[in-house]
Enzyme design. Structure first.
Site, PDB file in Angstrom:
ATOM      1  N   CYS A 235      -1.927   9.595   2.603  1.00  0.00           N
ATOM      2  CA  CYS A 235      -1.507   9.020   1.327  1.00  0.00           C
ATOM      3  C   CYS A 235      -2.523   9.347   0.242  1.00  0.00           C
ATOM      4  O   CYS A 235      -2.202   9.392  -0.933  1.00  0.00           O
ATOM      5  CB  CYS A 235      -1.362   7.517   1.464  1.00  0.00           C
TER       6      CYS A 235
ATOM      7  N   GLU B  52       0.885  -1.178   0.000  1.00  0.00           N
ATOM      8  CA  GLU B  52       0.000   0.000   0.000  1.00  0.00           C
ATOM      9  C   GLU B  52       0.914   1.217   0.000  1.00  0.00           C
ATOM     10  O   GLU B  52       1.452   1.608   1.032  1.00  0.00           O
ATOM     11  CB  GLU B  52      -0.892  -0.015   1.250  1.00  0.00           C
TER      12      GLU B  52
HETATM   13  P1  NAD Z   1       8.230   4.364   5.073  1.00  0.00           P
HETATM   14  O1  NAD Z   1       8.223   3.579   3.824  1.00  0.00           O
HETATM   15  O2  NAD Z   1       9.413   5.212   5.372  1.00  0.00           O
HETATM   16  O3  NAD Z   1       8.062   3.409   6.372  1.00  0.00           O
HETATM   17  C1  NAD Z   1       7.022   2.479   6.488  1.00  0.00           C
HETATM   18  C2  NAD Z   1       7.453   1.342   7.396  1.00  0.00           C
HETATM   19  O4  NAD Z   1       8.599   0.710   6.840  1.00  0.00           O
HETATM   20  C3  NAD Z   1       7.821   1.749   8.826  1.00  0.00           C
HETATM   21  O5  NAD Z   1       7.221   0.818   9.710  1.00  0.00           O
HETATM   22  C4  NAD Z   1       9.334   1.644   8.860  1.00  0.00           C
HETATM   23  O6  NAD Z   1       9.827   1.217  10.107  1.00  0.00           O
HETATM   24  C5  NAD Z   1       9.636   0.597   7.803  1.00  0.00           C
HETATM   25  N1  NAD Z   1      10.910   0.856   7.127  1.00  0.00           N
HETATM   26  C6  NAD Z   1      11.473   2.066   6.868  1.00  0.00           C
HETATM   27  N2  NAD Z   1      12.635   1.913   6.205  1.00  0.00           N
HETATM   28  C7  NAD Z   1      12.816   0.586   6.046  1.00  0.00           C
HETATM   29  C8  NAD Z   1      13.834  -0.204   5.445  1.00  0.00           C
HETATM   30  N3  NAD Z   1      14.902   0.348   4.884  1.00  0.00           N
HETATM   31  N4  NAD Z   1      13.693  -1.543   5.468  1.00  0.00           N
HETATM   32  C9  NAD Z   1      12.617  -2.121   6.032  1.00  0.00           C
HETATM   33  N5  NAD Z   1      11.631  -1.437   6.625  1.00  0.00           N
HETATM   34  C10 NAD Z   1      11.719  -0.098   6.634  1.00  0.00           C
HETATM   35  O7  NAD Z   1       6.883   5.193   4.999  1.00  0.00           O
HETATM   36  P2  NAD Z   1       6.385   6.313   5.972  1.00  0.00           P
HETATM   37  O8  NAD Z   1       7.299   7.469   5.856  1.00  0.00           O
HETATM   38  O9  NAD Z   1       6.104   5.749   7.312  1.00  0.00           O
HETATM   39  O10 NAD Z   1       4.967   6.679   5.323  1.00  0.00           O
HETATM   40  C11 NAD Z   1       4.844   7.557   4.251  1.00  0.00           C
HETATM   41  C12 NAD Z   1       4.528   6.867   2.963  1.00  0.00           C
HETATM   42  O11 NAD Z   1       3.535   5.892   3.147  1.00  0.00           O
HETATM   43  C13 NAD Z   1       3.972   7.823   1.940  1.00  0.00           C
HETATM   44  O12 NAD Z   1       4.552   7.550   0.686  1.00  0.00           O
HETATM   45  C14 NAD Z   1       2.497   7.496   1.900  1.00  0.00           C
HETATM   46  O13 NAD Z   1       1.843   7.794   0.699  1.00  0.00           O
HETATM   47  C15 NAD Z   1       2.518   6.036   2.174  1.00  0.00           C
HETATM   48  N6  NAD Z   1       1.240   5.610   2.721  1.00  0.00           N
HETATM   49  C16 NAD Z   1       0.437   4.826   1.967  1.00  0.00           C
HETATM   50  C17 NAD Z   1      -0.797   4.453   2.467  1.00  0.00           C
HETATM   51  C18 NAD Z   1      -1.727   3.580   1.686  1.00  0.00           C
HETATM   52  O14 NAD Z   1      -2.683   3.115   2.274  1.00  0.00           O
HETATM   53  N7  NAD Z   1      -1.500   3.343   0.409  1.00  0.00           N
HETATM   54  C19 NAD Z   1      -1.189   4.869   3.739  1.00  0.00           C
HETATM   55  C20 NAD Z   1      -0.330   5.660   4.465  1.00  0.00           C
HETATM   56  C21 NAD Z   1       0.892   6.027   3.958  1.00  0.00           C
END
Ligand code: NAD
Length: 457
Positions: A242, A208
């Site tokens: 998002c 997502e």
């Molecule tokens: P992110 O990708 O930085 O982090 C998400 C999760 O991944 C966190 O739990 C984090 O601990 C983990 N993570 C971070 N880096 C990692 C790595 N290198 N390896 C493994 N795991 C890792 O995202 P964010 O900053 O928390 O959220 C923002 C993004 O999420 C935006 O792009 C937004 O559009 C998207 N988002 C999408 C939805 C949806 O339903 N489609 C909903 C909310 C947010």
């Protein structure tokens, strides 16, 4: 590192307990009660993490998941019923059924913007489908992550459902383990890392993700209502959704009027100084704040026409509208994910369609227009995860609408039955009696081809 929890969950799954529908319903009810009992604590955690207004926490984090739970409880028996399938006459006598079955032990990783709801909503599908699960909320919304951990310790046995706290390293350790499904919410860059790790274990994924979701505004609208809905949807959670409209594509004939109305809405919603409003959230952390402020500093010919004020200590960015942006501006190069709304005007709807289609497939698309022909045209000619006509965000809250992206905005979907399906395998089984055993299918084949052609061809 987490091998023991996963191992225990596998053992528990093998007992077959999660296959009982009354067990699943009971667990969903426990989850619902846990949420309701901790409503105040959830509000406080979200306030601490994002200064999220109570009402926004209630609608977007609590009610949403409680409704999802109720919907799952109501429909679970029906979803779980084996479905009869048609069979070709050549196989008669026979019957065929499709049996949903749980996948096993699944991993759910969440993002920080709706830090509670984004791990609980997928979990509802996982529980309803009969899985064991590990959830890892985002460490960036640390108060909410702590609280989720506490709630899970109190209400669930870790060998069935476990919450694990931690950041990138924890996430990577988890991803190195074998799961039966990984459900990830976050950005595209991490989405690729998750998919790569999952590929090593041949684990299926739901991703997502985000993207730049356009909002197209035609002239055939109630301008006051359109402005109110756009302003609400963009600046809800200070733009950190998002699904927020990333930028507006506005028919130039109404652009100035729409901007006036948006300005008025902002005053109505947040007063003269939104920094003082109790209804306006803050940016999650300094890193995100700096990223957003840089967009404002780094504009070429674009003009900030509303807002633009920032306060670093509070991580406050005023609701901001930018006119005359170009695709070279940094703000148009990536998902904004904050309270900045760029405006792009068009003279012909074809221009708007071409712009949308020249960009990676967005998570959402919004169209404001009463013109039915135009509504059909936009749905037919543009690709996006999901969206609304004449509103913003609210399609996300409807359990009967599968929610997910397409292309760069994600893989797979959830909510309601889609969540159940995501965490289920559909096992197809054909059953035949011993009655009638036509030898035509068996060797020796000599002389049978023309008859096979007539029957099966
Ligand atoms: P992110 O990708 O930085 O982090 C998400 C999760 O991944 C966190 O739990 C984090 O601990 C983990 N993570 C971070 N880096 C990692 C790595 N290198 N390896 C493994 N795991 C890792 O995202 P964010 O900053 O928390 O959220 C923002 C993004 O999420 C935006 O792009 C937004 O559009 C998207 N988002 C999408 C939805 C949806 O339903 N489609 C909903 C909310 C947010």
């Amino acid at each position: 590192m987490f091998a023991e929890t996963i191992h225990n969950q596998r053992d528990f799954f093998q007992t077959g307990k999660t296959k009982d529908i009354p067990f699943r319903i009971q667990q969903l009810k426990t989850l619902k009660h846990a949420i309701i009992d901790h409503e105040a604590a959830i509000f406080n955690a979200l306030k601490a993490d994002l200064n999220k207004p109570l009402e926004e926490s209630f609608t977007a984090e609590i009610v949403l998941v409680v409704k999802e739970i109720q919907y799952a409880i109501k429909n679970i028996k029906n979803w779980n019923k084996p479905k009869k399938a048609q069979i070709p006459w050549q196989f008669i006598p026979a019957s065929a059924k499709i049996y949903p079955e749980p996948l096993g032990v699944v991993l759910i990783i969440g993002a920080w913007n709706y830090p509670f709801q984004l791990v609980i909503a997928p979990l509802i599908g996982a529980i309803a489908a009969g899985n064991c699960a590990i959830i890892k909320p985002s460490e960036i919304a640390s108060q909410t992550s702590n609280l989720i951990f506490e709630i899970f310790e109190k209400y669930f046995d870790k060998s069935y459902l476990a919450a694990i706290e931690g950041g990138v390293e924890t996430s990577q350790h988890l991803l190195a383990e074998k799961f039966d499904h990984i459900f990830f919410t976050g950005g595209n860059a991490v989405g690729k890392i998750v998919m790569e790790a999952a590929a090593k274990q041949l684990t299926p994924v739901t991703l997502e993700l985000g993207g730049k979701s356009p909002c197209i505004v035609d002239t055939d609208i109630d301008i006051k209502i359109a402005a109110r809905r756009i302003t609400w949807g963009k600046f809800f959670n200070a733009g950190q959704s998002c699904l927020a409209p990333d930028y507006l594509l506005v028919d130039r004939k109404i652009k100035n009027n729409l901007l006036d109305e948006i300005k008025q809405c902002l005053q109505e919603f947040y007063g003269e100084n939104p920094a003082k409003s109790p209804d306006y959230a803050r940016i999650i952390n300094q890193k995100q704040f700096d990223r957003l402020v840089n967009y404002l500093k780094d504009l070429k010919d674009a003009k900030i026409i509303i807002g633009g004020e920032t306060t670093s200590e509070e991580r406050y960015i005023a609701p901001t509208v930018i006119d005359s942006v170009s695709w070279e501006d940094a703000v148009m190069q990536e998902e904004i994910f904050g309270p900045i709304l760029p405006i792009i005007e068009f003279t012909d709807i074809k221009e708007a369609v071409n712009i949308v289609n020249s960009q990676p497939k967005p998570l959402a698309l919004y169209l404001f227009s009463q013109n039915k022909t135009l509504q059909k045209q936009i749905i037919r000619e543009t690709v996006f995860g999901g969206g609304c006509i004449n509103h913003i965000l609210i399609h996300y809250t409807v359990p009967s609408l599968p929610f997910g992206g397409t292309g760069n905005s994600g893989i797979g979907s959830y909510h309601g039955k889609a969540g159940f399906d995501t965490f289920s395998h559909y096992k197809s089984v054909l059953k035949k009696p011993f009655l009638l055993d036509v030898k035509l299918l068996y060797p020796p084949y000599e002389g049978k081809l023309s008859l096979l052609r007539r029957i099966f061809g």
